[in-house]
Design a protein around this motif. Structure first.
Motif, short mmCIF file in Angstrom:
data_model
loop_
_atom_site.label_atom_id
_atom_site.label_comp_id
_atom_site.label_asym_id
_atom_site.label_seq_id
_atom_site.Cartn_x
_atom_site.Cartn_y
_atom_site.Cartn_z
N ASP A 110 1.26 -8.82 4.18
CA ASP A 110 2.09 -8.50 5.34
C ASP A 110 3.56 -8.53 4.92
O ASP A 110 3.89 -8.80 3.75
N VAL A 111 4.44 -8.27 5.86
CA VAL A 111 5.87 -8.20 5.56
C VAL A 111 6.38 -9.54 5.03
O VAL A 111 7.23 -9.58 4.14
N ASN A 112 5.87 -10.65 5.55
CA ASN A 112 6.27 -11.97 5.08
C ASN A 112 5.95 -12.14 3.59
O ASN A 112 6.78 -12.62 2.82
N HIS A 113 4.76 -11.73 3.18
CA HIS A 113 4.38 -11.86 1.77
C HIS A 113 5.23 -10.95 0.89
O HIS A 113 5.64 -11.35 -0.21
N LEU A 114 5.51 -9.75 1.37
CA LEU A 114 6.35 -8.84 0.60
C LEU A 114 7.76 -9.40 0.45
O LEU A 114 8.38 -9.29 -0.62
N GLU A 115 8.28 -10.00 1.51
CA GLU A 115 9.61 -10.60 1.44
C GLU A 115 9.62 -11.74 0.43
O GLU A 115 10.53 -11.85 -0.39
#
Length: 128
Positions: free
Chosen positions: A58-63
């Motif tokens: 998700d976006v959190n992991h990508l960040e």
């Protein structure tokens, strides 16, 4: 801001996950620590490591991946000796940001904000 497509998100995630185990190894992280930095359970991290192309980040992991890879890159620019760059995260730091802890201890708190703080600290050292 433009929404990232699911395909693009998967591509970025796979690329990051192919690089991340090398960073974790260079820093001497345990699997538990490597998973914690990504904000995921160890079992999920092991699965992602085996098959990065199938990982659903998700976006959190990508960040988190982006911040960690940026920290790694900054260290290798600021500290050209590989051993100095790779051990920096485990050395106690007198900077008030770390309160005599190691940067890794700060990053392992589990909050994205701590990864951001370390990244910003290193960006500042680079003059950014």
């Amino acid at each position: 801001m433009q929404q990232m497509t699911a395909e693009k998100q998967r591509e970025l995630g796979a690329a990051g996950l192919r690089a991340y185990p090398n960073v974790a190894q260079a820093w001497g992280l345990t699997e538990s620590q490597a998973a914690r930095l990504l904000g995921t359970p160890e079992s999920t991290y092991r699965r992602w490591k085996r098959q990065p192309e199938r990982a659903s980040l998700d976006v959190n992991h990508l960040e988190r991946l982006s911040l960690i890879l940026g920290i790694y890159k900054n260290l290798h620019i600021l500290l050209p000796r590989e051993d100095a760059a790779d051990t920096w995260v485990k050395r106690p730091n007198a900077n008030p940001l770390f309160e005599q802890q190691t940067p890794l201890e700060r990053m392992l708190s589990g909050q994205v904000a701590d990864l951001v703080a370390v990244r910003q600290h290193l960006d500042g050292a680079r003059g950014w």
